[in-house]
Design a protein around this motif. Structure first.
Motif, PDB file in Angstrom:
ATOM      1  N   LEU A  64       0.830  -1.205   0.000  1.00  0.00           N
ATOM      2  CA  LEU A  64       0.000   0.000   0.000  1.00  0.00           C
ATOM      3  C   LEU A  64       0.866   1.258   0.000  1.00  0.00           C
ATOM      4  CD1 LEU A  64      -2.917  -0.844   2.480  1.00  0.00           C
ATOM      5  CD2 LEU A  64      -3.091  -0.460   0.017  1.00  0.00           C
ATOM      6  N   ALA A  65       1.962   1.229   0.754  1.00  0.00           N
ATOM      7  CA  ALA A  65       2.849   2.397   0.811  1.00  0.00           C
ATOM      8  C   ALA A  65       3.495   2.671  -0.549  1.00  0.00           C
ATOM      9  CB  ALA A  65       3.926   2.182   1.877  1.00  0.00           C
ATOM     10  N   THR A  66       3.901   1.615  -1.257  1.00  0.00           N
ATOM     11  CA  THR A  66       4.547   1.815  -2.560  1.00  0.00           C
ATOM     12  C   THR A  66       3.554   2.324  -3.607  1.00  0.00           C
ATOM     13  OG1 THR A  66       4.137  -0.458  -3.353  1.00  0.00           O
ATOM     14  CG2 THR A  66       6.159  -0.077  -2.091  1.00  0.00           C
ATOM     15  N   ILE A  67       2.273   2.035  -3.418  1.00  0.00           N
ATOM     16  CA  ILE A  67       1.262   2.447  -4.388  1.00  0.00           C
ATOM     17  C   ILE A  67       1.072   3.969  -4.390  1.00  0.00           C
ATOM     18  CG2 ILE A  67      -1.213   2.294  -4.942  1.00  0.00           C
ATOM     19  CD1 ILE A  67      -1.114  -0.613  -3.978  1.00  0.00           C
ATOM     20  N   ILE A  68       1.395   4.640  -3.290  1.00  0.00           N
ATOM     21  CA  ILE A  68       1.198   6.098  -3.207  1.00  0.00           C
ATOM     22  C   ILE A  68       1.961   6.827  -4.313  1.00  0.00           C
ATOM     23  CG2 ILE A  68       1.508   8.157  -1.784  1.00  0.00           C
ATOM     24  CD1 ILE A  68       1.136   6.348   0.679  1.00  0.00           C
ATOM     25  N   PRO A  69       3.299   6.738  -4.363  1.00  0.00           N
ATOM     26  CA  PRO A  69       4.021   7.444  -5.437  1.00  0.00           C
ATOM     27  C   PRO A  69       3.751   6.862  -6.820  1.00  0.00           C
ATOM     28  CG  PRO A  69       5.530   6.085  -4.161  1.00  0.00           C
ATOM     29  CD  PRO A  69       4.234   6.078  -3.433  1.00  0.00           C
ATOM     30  N   THR A  70       3.528   5.548  -6.876  1.00  0.00           N
ATOM     31  CA  THR A  70       3.250   4.912  -8.166  1.00  0.00           C
ATOM     32  C   THR A  70       1.958   5.451  -8.768  1.00  0.00           C
ATOM     33  OG1 THR A  70       4.276   2.877  -7.350  1.00  0.00           O
ATOM     34  CG2 THR A  70       2.967   2.702  -9.358  1.00  0.00           C
ATOM     35  N   SER A  71       0.930   5.591  -7.927  1.00  0.00           N
ATOM     36  CA  SER A  71      -0.352   6.095  -8.400  1.00  0.00           C
ATOM     37  C   SER A  71      -0.226   7.531  -8.897  1.00  0.00           C
ATOM     38  CB  SER A  71      -1.399   6.034  -7.284  1.00  0.00           C
ATOM     39  OG  SER A  71      -1.687   4.703  -6.936  1.00  0.00           O
ATOM     40  N   ILE A  72       0.536   8.339  -8.183  1.00  0.00           N
ATOM     41  CA  ILE A  72       0.719   9.738  -8.589  1.00  0.00           C
ATOM     42  C   ILE A  72       1.350   9.805  -9.978  1.00  0.00           C
ATOM     43  CG2 ILE A  72       1.973  11.873  -8.095  1.00  0.00           C
ATOM     44  CD1 ILE A  72       1.680  11.196  -5.112  1.00  0.00           C
ATOM     45  N   SER A  73       2.378   8.984 -10.204  1.00  0.00           N
ATOM     46  CA  SER A  73       3.032   8.947 -11.506  1.00  0.00           C
ATOM     47  C   SER A  73       2.073   8.479 -12.589  1.00  0.00           C
ATOM     48  CB  SER A  73       4.253   8.020 -11.451  1.00  0.00           C
ATOM     49  OG  SER A  73       4.884   7.927 -12.714  1.00  0.00           O
ATOM     50  N   SER A  74       1.295   7.449 -12.281  1.00  0.00           N
ATOM     51  CA  SER A  74       0.342   6.897 -13.243  1.00  0.00           C
ATOM     52  C   SER A  74      -0.784   7.877 -13.545  1.00  0.00           C
ATOM     53  CB  SER A  74      -0.236   5.585 -12.701  1.00  0.00           C
ATOM     54  OG  SER A  74      -1.077   4.968 -13.649  1.00  0.00           O
ATOM     55  N   ILE A  75      -1.280   8.567 -12.512  1.00  0.00           N
ATOM     56  CA  ILE A  75      -2.357   9.549 -12.690  1.00  0.00           C
ATOM     57  C   ILE A  75      -1.923  10.647 -13.657  1.00  0.00           C
ATOM     58  CG2 ILE A  75      -3.674  11.379 -11.545  1.00  0.00           C
ATOM     59  CD1 ILE A  75      -3.620   9.571  -9.018  1.00  0.00           C
ATOM     60  N   ARG A  76      -0.720  11.154 -13.479  1.00  0.00           N
ATOM     61  CA  ARG A  76      -0.224  12.237 -14.338  1.00  0.00           C
ATOM     62  C   ARG A  76      -0.189  11.799 -15.799  1.00  0.00           C
ATOM     63  NH1 ARG A  76       5.261  14.407 -11.813  1.00  0.00           N
ATOM     64  NH2 ARG A  76       5.042  15.813 -13.622  1.00  0.00           N
ATOM     65  N   SER A  77       0.204  10.555 -16.030  1.00  0.00           N
ATOM     66  CA  SER A  77       0.280  10.045 -17.404  1.00  0.00           C
ATOM     67  C   SER A  77      -1.115   9.887 -18.006  1.00  0.00           C
ATOM     68  CB  SER A  77       1.020   8.704 -17.433  1.00  0.00           C
ATOM     69  OG  SER A  77       2.345   8.861 -16.976  1.00  0.00           O
ATOM     70  N   HIS A  78      -2.048   9.326 -17.227  1.00  0.00           N
ATOM     71  CA  HIS A  78      -3.407   9.119 -17.732  1.00  0.00           C
ATOM     72  C   HIS A  78      -4.160  10.438 -17.885  1.00  0.00           C
ATOM     73  CE1 HIS A  78      -3.648   4.759 -17.933  1.00  0.00           C
ATOM     74  NE2 HIS A  78      -3.049   4.669 -16.764  1.00  0.00           N
ATOM     75  N   THR A 184      -8.938   6.104 -14.289  1.00  0.00           N
ATOM     76  CA  THR A 184      -9.608   6.487 -13.048  1.00  0.00           C
ATOM     77  C   THR A 184      -9.186   5.571 -11.903  1.00  0.00           C
ATOM     78  OG1 THR A 184     -11.507   7.272 -14.330  1.00  0.00           O
ATOM     79  CG2 THR A 184     -11.862   6.892 -11.981  1.00  0.00           C
ATOM     80  N   ALA A 185      -8.934   4.293 -12.215  1.00  0.00           N
ATOM     81  CA  ALA A 185      -8.490   3.337 -11.196  1.00  0.00           C
ATOM     82  C   ALA A 185      -7.147   3.747 -10.606  1.00  0.00           C
ATOM     83  CB  ALA A 185      -8.393   1.936 -11.789  1.00  0.00           C
ATOM     84  N   ALA A 186      -6.294   4.375 -11.423  1.00  0.00           N
ATOM     85  CA  ALA A 186      -5.002   4.842 -10.916  1.00  0.00           C
ATOM     86  C   ALA A 186      -5.214   5.884  -9.821  1.00  0.00           C
ATOM     87  CB  ALA A 186      -4.173   5.428 -12.059  1.00  0.00           C
ATOM     88  N   ALA A 187      -6.196   6.769 -10.036  1.00  0.00           N
ATOM     89  CA  ALA A 187      -6.506   7.787  -9.026  1.00  0.00           C
ATOM     90  C   ALA A 187      -7.149   7.159  -7.795  1.00  0.00           C
ATOM     91  CB  ALA A 187      -7.435   8.845  -9.629  1.00  0.00           C
ATOM     92  N   ILE A 188      -7.995   6.161  -8.015  1.00  0.00           N
ATOM     93  CA  ILE A 188      -8.608   5.446  -6.893  1.00  0.00           C
ATOM     94  C   ILE A 188      -7.524   4.791  -6.039  1.00  0.00           C
ATOM     95  CG2 ILE A 188     -10.021   3.423  -6.294  1.00  0.00           C
ATOM     96  CD1 ILE A 188     -11.838   4.141  -8.648  1.00  0.00           C
ATOM     97  N   GLY A 189      -6.468   4.300  -6.709  1.00  0.00           N
ATOM     98  CA  GLY A 189      -5.355   3.683  -5.992  1.00  0.00           C
ATOM     99  C   GLY A 189      -4.710   4.624  -4.998  1.00  0.00           C
ATOM    100  N   LEU A 190      -4.632   5.914  -5.349  1.00  0.00           N
ATOM    101  CA  LEU A 190      -4.044   6.895  -4.432  1.00  0.00           C
ATOM    102  C   LEU A 190      -4.953   7.121  -3.230  1.00  0.00           C
ATOM    103  CD1 LEU A 190      -1.848   8.949  -3.787  1.00  0.00           C
ATOM    104  CD2 LEU A 190      -3.105  10.631  -5.155  1.00  0.00           C
TER     105      LEU A 190
END
Length: 270
Positions: A64-78, A184-190
């Motif tokens: 869950l902790a690693t998903i925080i920065p990963t989601s931010i990076s993914s959200i920006r791309s999407h 949208t799932a990438a943002a939900i992940g954050l």
């Protein structure tokens, strides 16, 4: 710590490779990478003499902790491809958050791998229904969406995964565009990972046999090895996602989801 690192080079390489692969999956499928990170950490922690029960809970929290920065990076791309539905997020956010708090609290008291059955059924549904019309033509009313958002947050936080594993099958079931569901799932992940990880870091009590570098229920050593690669590779996955048609994207997601579900079931039954 330096001696520990030098004696476990192969483990560090495995963590780095996991980060790269998880990053690609996060961008490609909006799943946060937890479907890769949790099982890898589960087995790595056990190689250091950690019990399966402790390994699972620490792996879940660390994922869950690693998903925080990963989601931010993914959200920006999407977001650059206009594949993030902020209107939906506005309606779901509070209920996802409530579900996350409940799931994060419960994860320290029971094993959540039984969710593998749900993941497997969702994957089979997507595989067999790909190319067919959606079961419903539009999202349900307010009450139905409250239940959807809360469930996504609750179950995802329990098994250390981003919201995509559950939210993408749910959304596509209601005739929601596949590419926008993934973005949208990438943002939900954050929304899931931030309160979930903080809850487990602050309120979680480290098991007596927790691996080196564990604070609360989060292993910071694994976090630092994985995160740089997930952030670097998430945009690559997002770029690949934009080049796949909706049906192919559903198939890719369904196969990965089925593997995840089977893996959870095996851990539960053995």
């Amino acid at each position: 710590m330096i001696e520990f690192l030098s004696n476990n080079i192969s483990t560090l390489i495995a963590l780095i490779a996991t980060g790269a692969f998880a990053g690609v999956l996060a961008g490609l499928l909006g799943v946060g990478g937890g479907i890769v990170i949790v099982p890898v950490l589960f087995f790595i922690f056990q190689s250091f003499g950690v019990s399966p029960e402790s390994a699972m809970v620490v792996a879940t929290a660390t994922s869950l902790a690693t998903i925080i920065p990963t989601s931010i990076s993914s959200i920006r791309s999407h977001k650059r491809k206009d594949n993030v539905d902020f209107d939906l997020l506005k309606h779901w956010a509070m209920f996802i958050f409530i579900g996350v708090l409940a799931g994060s609290w419960l994860v320290t008291r029971m094993n959540g791998t039984w969710l593998g059955a749900i993941a497997s059924m969702s994957a089979l549904n997507m595989l067999f229904r790909t190319g067919k019309s959606a079961m419903f033509q539009s999202l349900p009313g307010k009450g139905g969406q409250v239940a959807m958002g809360t469930s996504v947050g609750f179950f995802s936080s329990m098994v250390g995964i981003g919201g995509g594993t559950i939210s993408v099958p749910l959304l596509t079931l209601y005739n929601y565009p596949a590419h926008k569901a993934v973005g949208t799932a990438a943002a939900i992940g954050l929304i899931i990972s931030l309160p979930g990880a903080v809850t487990m870091l602050i309120l979680g009590q480290s098991p007596a046999d927790a691996p080196v570098g564990t604070f609360g229920l989060v292993n910071l050593l694994a976090f630092l090895c994985i995160v740089p690669l997930t952030v670097l590779f998430a945009p690559i996955g997002a770029s690949l996602a934009s080049k796949l048609d909706a049906n192919k994207l559903k198939k890719v997601f369904a196969v990965v989801l089925l593997i995840t579900g089977v893996r959870m079931l095996v851990q539960l039954l053995l």
